[in-house]
Design a protein around this motif. Structure first.
Motif, PDB file in Angstrom:
ATOM      1  N   VAL A 164     -51.065 -56.945  55.477  1.00 12.48           N
ATOM      2  CA  VAL A 164     -50.653 -56.400  54.185  1.00 12.48           C
ATOM      3  C   VAL A 164     -50.523 -54.893  54.319  1.00 12.48           C
ATOM      4  O   VAL A 164     -51.514 -54.184  54.498  1.00 12.48           O
ATOM      5  N   GLY A 165     -49.288 -54.394  54.271  1.00 11.00           N
ATOM      6  CA  GLY A 165     -49.052 -52.956  54.374  1.00 11.00           C
ATOM      7  C   GLY A 165     -48.152 -52.613  55.537  1.00 11.00           C
ATOM      8  O   GLY A 165     -48.426 -52.997  56.679  1.00 11.00           O
ATOM      9  N   GLY A 166     -47.079 -51.867  55.244  1.00  7.33           N
ATOM     10  CA  GLY A 166     -46.095 -51.554  56.276  1.00  7.33           C
ATOM     11  C   GLY A 166     -46.020 -50.091  56.640  1.00  7.33           C
ATOM     12  O   GLY A 166     -44.933 -49.554  56.903  1.00  7.33           O
ATOM     13  N   GLY A 167     -47.180 -49.437  56.668  1.00 12.50           N
ATOM     14  CA  GLY A 167     -47.227 -48.071  57.172  1.00 12.50           C
ATOM     15  C   GLY A 167     -47.485 -48.053  58.663  1.00 12.50           C
ATOM     16  O   GLY A 167     -47.364 -49.076  59.349  1.00 12.50           O
ATOM     17  N   VAL A 168     -47.881 -46.900  59.184  1.00 12.46           N
ATOM     18  CA  VAL A 168     -48.093 -46.788  60.622  1.00 12.46           C
ATOM     19  C   VAL A 168     -49.240 -47.684  61.073  1.00 12.46           C
ATOM     20  O   VAL A 168     -49.192 -48.276  62.167  1.00 12.46           O
ATOM     21  N   VAL A 169     -50.268 -47.850  60.250  1.00 11.89           N
ATOM     22  CA  VAL A 169     -51.387 -48.708  60.633  1.00 11.89           C
ATOM     23  C   VAL A 169     -50.959 -50.168  60.640  1.00 11.89           C
ATOM     24  O   VAL A 169     -51.193 -50.904  61.615  1.00 11.89           O
ATOM     25  N   GLY A 170     -50.333 -50.627  59.559  1.00  8.77           N
ATOM     26  CA  GLY A 170     -49.929 -52.029  59.482  1.00  8.77           C
ATOM     27  C   GLY A 170     -48.928 -52.422  60.550  1.00  8.77           C
ATOM     28  O   GLY A 170     -49.059 -53.481  61.179  1.00  8.77           O
ATOM     29  N   THR A 171     -47.924 -51.573  60.788  1.00  7.30           N
ATOM     30  CA  THR A 171     -46.908 -51.923  61.797  1.00  7.30           C
ATOM     31  C   THR A 171     -47.483 -51.881  63.204  1.00  7.30           C
ATOM     32  O   THR A 171     -47.102 -52.686  64.059  1.00  7.30           O
ATOM     33  N   SER A 172     -48.411 -50.960  63.456  1.00 10.38           N
ATOM     34  CA  SER A 172     -49.029 -50.931  64.789  1.00 10.38           C
ATOM     35  C   SER A 172     -49.873 -52.180  65.018  1.00 10.38           C
ATOM     36  O   SER A 172     -49.908 -52.720  66.134  1.00 10.38           O
ATOM     37  N   ILE A 173     -50.534 -52.686  63.970  1.00 11.61           N
ATOM     38  CA  ILE A 173     -51.321 -53.908  64.097  1.00 11.61           C
ATOM     39  C   ILE A 173     -50.406 -55.103  64.323  1.00 11.61           C
ATOM     40  O   ILE A 173     -50.687 -55.973  65.160  1.00 11.61           O
ATOM     41  N   ALA A 174     -49.297 -55.164  63.595  1.00  5.82           N
ATOM     42  CA  ALA A 174     -48.337 -56.260  63.800  1.00  5.82           C
ATOM     43  C   ALA A 174     -47.831 -56.268  65.234  1.00  5.82           C
ATOM     44  O   ALA A 174     -47.717 -57.329  65.869  1.00  5.82           O
ATOM     45  N   ALA A 175     -47.528 -55.084  65.770  1.00  6.67           N
ATOM     46  CA  ALA A 175     -47.043 -54.995  67.142  1.00  6.67           C
ATOM     47  C   ALA A 175     -48.111 -55.434  68.135  1.00  6.67           C
ATOM     48  O   ALA A 175     -47.824 -56.170  69.097  1.00  6.67           O
ATOM     49  N   ALA A 176     -49.346 -55.005  67.916  1.00  7.64           N
ATOM     50  CA  ALA A 176     -50.426 -55.373  68.839  1.00  7.64           C
ATOM     51  C   ALA A 176     -50.718 -56.860  68.782  1.00  7.64           C
ATOM     52  O   ALA A 176     -50.947 -57.502  69.824  1.00  7.64           O
ATOM     53  N   LEU A 177     -50.729 -57.448  67.592  1.00  7.10           N
ATOM     54  CA  LEU A 177     -50.950 -58.893  67.479  1.00  7.10           C
ATOM     55  C   LEU A 177     -49.851 -59.665  68.201  1.00  7.10           C
ATOM     56  O   LEU A 177     -50.122 -60.638  68.916  1.00  7.10           O
ATOM     57  N   ALA A 178     -48.608 -59.224  68.004  1.00  8.91           N
ATOM     58  CA  ALA A 178     -47.491 -59.895  68.681  1.00  8.91           C
ATOM     59  C   ALA A 178     -47.623 -59.786  70.195  1.00  8.91           C
ATOM     60  O   ALA A 178     -47.351 -60.748  70.931  1.00  8.91           O
ATOM     61  N   ASP A 179     -48.076 -58.631  70.674  1.00  7.56           N
ATOM     62  CA  ASP A 179     -48.268 -58.447  72.115  1.00  7.56           C
ATOM     63  C   ASP A 179     -49.322 -59.406  72.665  1.00  7.56           C
ATOM     64  O   ASP A 179     -49.263 -59.790  73.843  1.00  7.56           O
ATOM     65  N   HIS A 180     -50.282 -59.794  71.814  1.00 10.93           N
ATOM     66  CA  HIS A 180     -51.337 -60.715  72.239  1.00 10.93           C
ATOM     67  C   HIS A 180     -50.990 -62.165  71.909  1.00 10.93           C
ATOM     68  O   HIS A 180     -51.855 -63.043  71.983  1.00 10.93           O
ATOM     69  N   GLY A 181     -49.723 -62.397  71.569  1.00 12.39           N
ATOM     70  CA  GLY A 181     -49.251 -63.760  71.353  1.00 12.39           C
ATOM     71  C   GLY A 181     -49.671 -64.383  70.042  1.00 12.39           C
ATOM     72  O   GLY A 181     -49.578 -65.611  69.877  1.00 12.39           O
ATOM     73  N   VAL A 182     -50.122 -63.562  69.093  1.00  9.05           N
ATOM     74  CA  VAL A 182     -50.565 -64.088  67.799  1.00  9.05           C
ATOM     75  C   VAL A 182     -49.392 -64.076  66.820  1.00  9.05           C
ATOM     76  O   VAL A 182     -48.805 -63.011  66.585  1.00  9.05           O
ATOM     77  N   PRO A 183     -49.016 -65.218  66.247  1.00  9.39           N
ATOM     78  CA  PRO A 183     -47.961 -65.213  65.216  1.00  9.39           C
ATOM     79  C   PRO A 183     -48.396 -64.341  64.040  1.00  9.39           C
ATOM     80  O   PRO A 183     -49.524 -64.466  63.544  1.00  9.39           O
ATOM     81  N   VAL A 184     -47.531 -63.451  63.605  1.00 10.15           N
ATOM     82  CA  VAL A 184     -47.910 -62.490  62.579  1.00 10.15           C
ATOM     83  C   VAL A 184     -46.759 -62.294  61.601  1.00 10.15           C
ATOM     84  O   VAL A 184     -45.574 -62.342  61.985  1.00 10.15           O
ATOM     85  N   ARG A 185     -47.107 -62.106  60.347  1.00 14.21           N
ATOM     86  CA  ARG A 185     -46.110 -61.780  59.320  1.00 14.21           C
ATOM     87  C   ARG A 185     -46.625 -60.588  58.534  1.00 14.21           C
ATOM     88  O   ARG A 185     -47.742 -60.615  58.015  1.00 14.21           O
TER      89      ARG A 185
END
Length: 367
Positions: free
Chosen positions: A7-28
């Motif tokens: 929840v949240g599309g700032g620098v923190v939220g987008t960096s977390i989405a990128a890191a989760l995706a890098d670890h193979g975790v489906p993320v929205r």
């Protein structure tokens, strides 16, 4: 597998989405406005090696973040303007604390300089107004929208989707664990939720009854322009006022207030404007100490918000509600800490090993 929702599309939220995706975790990721439209868009986007009270663990966290930024800056993927941070000592009583910070940073291996008053003139200040200052030359600023675009591209190259213009209206739990979210588009089953909502974080915490000691401070900013070109570091002056160059003939002036004791919970959706008293504070500080801005005119202004914690460290990790995570309370250092925090949290969610010293430093359970 149901996705982890950020929840949240700032620098923190987008960096977390990128890191989760890098670890193979489906993320929205859900952002109710445009990406970066909240705190990130209103920030100075400084990467700080400077610390008011130098701490080795916090320094390691920043080193971890620079492992993300540094190579991308060198490759030209991200733009970085190295201006340095100048912490001034306006009075003799300020000198011991500033010099203590100088020693602490030097002991951590940070490149630092102590500048006597006459040397401050080269940084754009009136040397008669100060007793000296601590200069950290490697600090600088990034482009917030560029950082977010990079993280979004990284996330969507993996198992991540980004939804803008969609508000998360509730988080549903069963038997003390997160199971679903509600948006204006309906109910969605999830395997977890990460609250990275910046100033709106307390509202998201309320969905599941998580109580964290988060408060807000206002961050008024004015844009100062003059006809002739000039340069200024990020300089911290009296009463937490700061100035920083922006391009050849423009500067920002603001107040870097991270004092928890005088902070409160504010409504970030209210119509917040820059107070007239702040204009006067800026004008008085320029007259007293910053001759390079003596003929500058104000062209724009806005108010941002910092979400702060009692000790200045963010709350990152799982809470008492199973599968509900927070990445909140960055206390004005969101850009500085975001990539490191994202990597630590993604590893926790993916069930991988983490650096326990860093994870404990930012854990919600520490207080």
């Amino acid at each position: 597998m149901d996705p982890v929702v950020v929840v949240g599309g700032g620098v923190v939220g987008t960096s977390i989405a990128a890191a989760l995706a890098d670890h193979g975790v489906p993320v929205r990721l859900y952002e109710r406005d445009a990406l970066g439209a909240g705190t990130t868009a209103k920030s100075m986007a400084i990467f700080f090696w400077h610390q008011d009270e130098p701490n080795a663990t916090e320094h390691r966290l920043r080193e971890r973040a620079w492992e993300t930024y540094g190579p991308r800056i060198e490759a030209g993927t991200l733009e970085f303007t190295q201006v340095g941070t100048l912490e001034t000592a306006p009075n003799l009583t300020d000198v011991p604390a500033v010099r203590s910070g100088w020693k602490g940073l030097t002991d951590l291996g940070v490149d630092t300089e102590w500048l006597d008053a006459p040397e401050l003139e080269a940084k754009g200040l009136d040397p008669a107004a100060f007793e000296g200052g601590l200069f950290v030359p490697d600090d600088g600023f990034l482009d917030p929208s560029e950082i977010i675009q990079h993280f979004v591209e990284q996330a969507t190259a993996g198992p991540a989707t980004i939804e803008t213009g969609v508000e998360v209206m509730d988080v549903i739990t069963e038997d003390g664990a997160v199971t679903a979210i509600e948006t204006g588009e309906g109910t969605e089953s999830v395997s977890g939720v990460v609250n990275a909502a910046g100033p709106w974080a307390p509202e998201v915490n309320d969905f599941v009854g998580v109580d964290q000691p988060l408060r807000h401070t206002r961050g008024p900013i004015v844009v100062l322009s003059r006809e002739e070109s000039f340069s200024l570091p990020f300089m911290i002056l009296r009463d937490e006022l700061y100035f920083r160059e922006d391009g050849l003939s423009q500067a920002f002036g603001g107040r870097f207030d991270t004092t928890y004791e005088t902070a409160s919970q504010l409504d970030p959706d209210a119509n917040h404007s820059v107070d007239q008293s702040f204009y006067l504070d800026i004008a008085e500080e320029i007259e007293a100490a910053v001759p390079q801005l003596a003929d500058a005119v104000i062209g724009n202004d806005w108010v941002g918000f910092r979400t702060i914690t009692p000790d200045g460290r963010p709350f990152v990790g799982e809470t008492d509600v199973e599968n509900f995570y927070t990445a909140v309370g960055f206390s004005g250092y969101g850009v500085t800490r975001a990539p490191a925090v994202a990597d630590i949290l993604a590893r926790q969610i993916a069930g991988e090993s983490v650096d326990t010293e860093l994870a404990d430093w930012i854990s919600p359970a520490r207080l």
